[in-house]
Scaffold this motif. Structure first.
Motif, PDB file in Angstrom:
ATOM      1  N   ASP A   1      -9.180   2.381  -2.102  1.00 13.36           N
ATOM      2  CA  ASP A   1      -8.048   3.037  -1.448  1.00 13.36           C
ATOM      3  C   ASP A   1      -8.493   4.170  -0.528  1.00 13.36           C
ATOM      4  O   ASP A   1      -7.930   4.363   0.550  1.00 13.36           O
ATOM      5  CB  ASP A   1      -7.090   3.606  -2.502  1.00 13.36           C
ATOM      6  CG  ASP A   1      -6.258   2.527  -3.182  1.00 13.36           C
ATOM      7  OD1 ASP A   1      -6.098   1.446  -2.587  1.00 13.36           O
ATOM      8  OD2 ASP A   1      -5.771   2.770  -4.301  1.00 13.36           O
TER       9      ASP A   1
ATOM     10  N   LEU B   1       0.834  -1.202   0.000  1.00 17.95           N
ATOM     11  CA  LEU B   1       0.000   0.000   0.000  1.00 17.95           C
ATOM     12  C   LEU B   1       0.869   1.253   0.000  1.00 17.95           C
ATOM     13  O   LEU B   1       0.693   2.153   0.803  1.00 17.95           O
ATOM     14  CB  LEU B   1      -0.928  -0.006   1.218  1.00 17.95           C
ATOM     15  CG  LEU B   1      -1.976  -1.119   1.245  1.00 17.95           C
ATOM     16  CD1 LEU B   1      -2.757  -1.087   2.546  1.00 17.95           C
ATOM     17  CD2 LEU B   1      -2.931  -0.985   0.070  1.00 17.95           C
TER      18      LEU B   1
ATOM     19  N   GLY C   1      -3.512   5.583  -4.115  1.00 20.61           N
ATOM     20  CA  GLY C   1      -3.033   4.854  -2.953  1.00 20.61           C
ATOM     21  C   GLY C   1      -3.404   5.536  -1.650  1.00 20.61           C
ATOM     22  O   GLY C   1      -4.156   6.510  -1.603  1.00 20.61           O
TER      23      GLY C   1
ATOM     24  N   GLY D   1      -1.268   3.566  -6.359  1.00 23.66           N
ATOM     25  CA  GLY D   1      -2.559   3.012  -5.996  1.00 23.66           C
ATOM     26  C   GLY D   1      -2.713   1.579  -6.462  1.00 23.66           C
ATOM     27  O   GLY D   1      -2.275   1.212  -7.543  1.00 23.66           O
TER      28      GLY D   1
END
Length: 416
Positions: free
Chosen positions: A263, A120, A383, A124
Motif C-alpha cells: 500500500d 483502494l 490503505g 488497507g
C-alpha cells in the motif's frame, strides 16, 4: 468513433445514429462550398452493420451536395446503402463522445496479462498486483489498461482506471513470469506523465485516470527496471474486484514479470501522479496541498515539508454532486506530522450520464514545534490514505531544530 449514452439516445436515433455503438472513421476532408463560398470540414463514417445512416446535413439526401462536390469526393449520385455516410465535423462533435485510434505495429513485441484490482479506499488491502519491466535497451513502449466496456449490459457501471509507469533507483520489485512475445495492436487514449518523486518513487509516464474501457500511456524507456502499476480508486465492494487486462507493446524485446507492491508504494505512486499534473496551494511555508482534476474526478494530496511542525488540513467537499469519496465522507480532517505526505481524498464521478461537480473548501492550521500525534477523521486503517515519509525525510528534528526549540523555551514559549 463511439456514439453517446442513454441520455442522448432519442436525439441520436432520430437522426439515424445508434448509441452505445462504434463507427469506423474512413475519411476527413475540407472542401470549398461554391454555393456559400465557405470551407466545410467533413468526415466520412461507416456503421459496421451496413444499415442505418445519418439523416442530417451532408447525408446522402442532403441539399448541400452539388454534382461538383460529389465528383470531387468520388461520391456517386446513386448512394449505395452500405452504412457509410458523410457528416460535418461539427455534427460529429455534437453526437459522438470519443475517438479511439488503433495502432497497428506488426513488428512490435507484445505481452498481455489479466489481473484484478481491489477497492483502494480507507481500509488497507495490503497491496496490489503490478508488473515489472526489465528494459534491455532503449525502446518505445506502449502500455494499455483495459476493463470490460459493458456494451449491451445497461446495468454495468464503468470504473475509473489509471496506469502508471514508475522507477525507483536501486529497487528490484521481484516477481515471476515470462517475456513478451509476438507483435499485435491496441487502442489508445493517452496523456504524458511527469516526474515528481515521493518516498523514492519517480513517475516516468502515466495515462489520465478515466471512466473509459481503455487507457494508454506511451514512453521512451532507457535500459533499466520499471514498474507498471494498474490502479482503480472508485469505491467498490470488497468481494467485487475490478477485472482487467494489461497490454505491453514494445519496439524492442523486454522482460515483463508479475509482482506485488505494498500500500505504501501505491500511495507514493499516486502522490507522484497528483503532483505531476495537480495545482499546488501553499497556505504556509513548507506546507503544500495539490489538487488534480482528471477524467474521472479529483484527487487531493498534502505534504508537510517542515522539520518539526504539524500541519492540520480540514477538507470540506459536501457541496459536490454525483461523486463518490474514497474515504466514505465528503468531509475530512487530518493532522500531518513533519516530513510526511498524505493522500487526503479521491472523488470519482458517479453515474456517467448524470453530470457531476465538485465544491471544495479548505482550512489550515500550522503548529510550530508541536509533538502532537497524527489524527484523522474519518479514521484511517492503512490503505492509500495512510501518511507516508517524504523522499529524503529525516528521522526527527535536526540539531539546529532542537537548539531553536530550546531557545524558544527559554523565551517563555511552551509546545504542545
Amino acid at each position: 468513433v463511439g456514439s453517446g449514452g442513454e441520455g442522448e439516445a432519442a436525439a441520436a436515433e432520430a437522426m439515424g445514429l445508434l448509441t452505445e455503438h462504434a463507427y469506423s472513421l474512413l475519411r476527413v476532408v475540407s472542401v470549398h462550398v461554391p454555393r456559400t463560398g465557405s470551407i466545410a470540414r467533413l468526415v466520412k463514417l461507416r456503421n459496421p452493420w451496413g444499415k442505418l445512416e445519418w439523416r442530417g446535413d451532408w447525408s446522402a439526401s442532403s441539399h448541400l451536395w452539388t454534382q461538383e462536390l460529389r465528383s470531387q469526393l468520388q461520391e456517386g449520385k446513386n448512394h449505395s446503402d452500405d452504412g457509410s455516410f458523410w457528416m460535418s465535423f461539427e455534427d460529429m462533435l455534437d453526437y459522438f463522445r470519443s475517438v479511439e485510434a488503433c495502432h497497428v505495429r506488426p513488428e512490435w513485441a507484445e505481452v498481455r496479462a489479466r489481473g484484478q484490482l481491489p477497492s483502494l479506499g480507507a481500509a488497507g488491502v495490503g497491496g496490489v498486483g503490478a508488473f515489472e519491466l526489465d528494459v534491455l535497451q532503449t525502446s518505445d513502449v506502449e502500455i494499455s489498461l483495459v476493463q470490460k466496456n459493458g456494451r449491451g449490459d445497461s446495468s454495468h457501471a464503468m470504473s475509473d482506471v489509471l496506469v502508471l509507469v514508475l522507477s525507483r533507483e536501486g529497487q528490484s520489485y521481484g516477481g515471476k513470469g515470462g517475456s513478451n512475445g509476438s507483435g499485435g495492436s491496441g487502442g489508445s487514449s493517452s496523456e504524458g506523465g511527469g516526474s515528481a518523486g515521493v518516498a523514492g518513487i519517480r513517475l516516468v509516464a502515466s495515462s489520465d485516470r478515466s471512466l473509459r474501457p481503455c487507457v494508454t500511456c506511451e514512453a521512451l524507456l532507457t535500459a533499466g527496471k520499471y514498474l507498471v502499476l494498474p490502479i482503480s480508486l472508485r469505491p467498490r465492494q470488497a468481494d467485487k474486484p475490478l477485472s482487467y487486462i494489461v497490454r505491453v507493446g514494445s519496439a524492442k524485446p523486454l522482460l515483463c514479470e508479475p509482482t506485488f507492491i505494498a500500500d505504501a508504494q501505491v500511495s507514493a505512486a499516486l502522490a507522484a501522479y497528483v503532483k505531476s499534473g495537480g495545482k499546488p496551494h501553499t497556505p504556509f511555508d513548507s506546507m503544500v496541498v495539490y489538487t488534480r482534476h482528471d477524467g474521472a474526478g479529483w484527487i487531493s494530496y498534502a505534504e508537510n515539508r517542515s522539520q518539526f511542525g504539524t500541519f492540520t488540513v480540514e477538507l470540506n467537499q459536501e457541496g459536490s454532486f454525483n461523486v463518490l469519496p474514497s474515504r466514505g465522507s465528503l468531509a475530512s480532517l487530518d493532522v500531518i506530522r513533519p516530513q510526511r505526505g498524505q493522500l487526503l481524498q479521491v472523488l470519482t464521478r458517479g453515474f456517467d450520464d448524470d453530470g457531476y461537480s465538485m465544491r471544495s473548501s479548505m482550512q489550515f492550521q500550522m503548529s510550530p514545534m508541536s509533538m502532537a500525534a497524527e489524527a484523522h477523521s474519518p479514521e484511517i486503517e492503512g490503505g492509500v490514505h495512510a501518511p507516508m515519509a517524504l523522499a529524503g525525510a529525516s528521522r526527527g528534528p535536526t540539531a539546529r531544530d532542537m537548539e531553536m526549540g530550546a531557545l524558544l523555551q527559554r523565551m517563555g514559549f511552551s509546545f504542545l
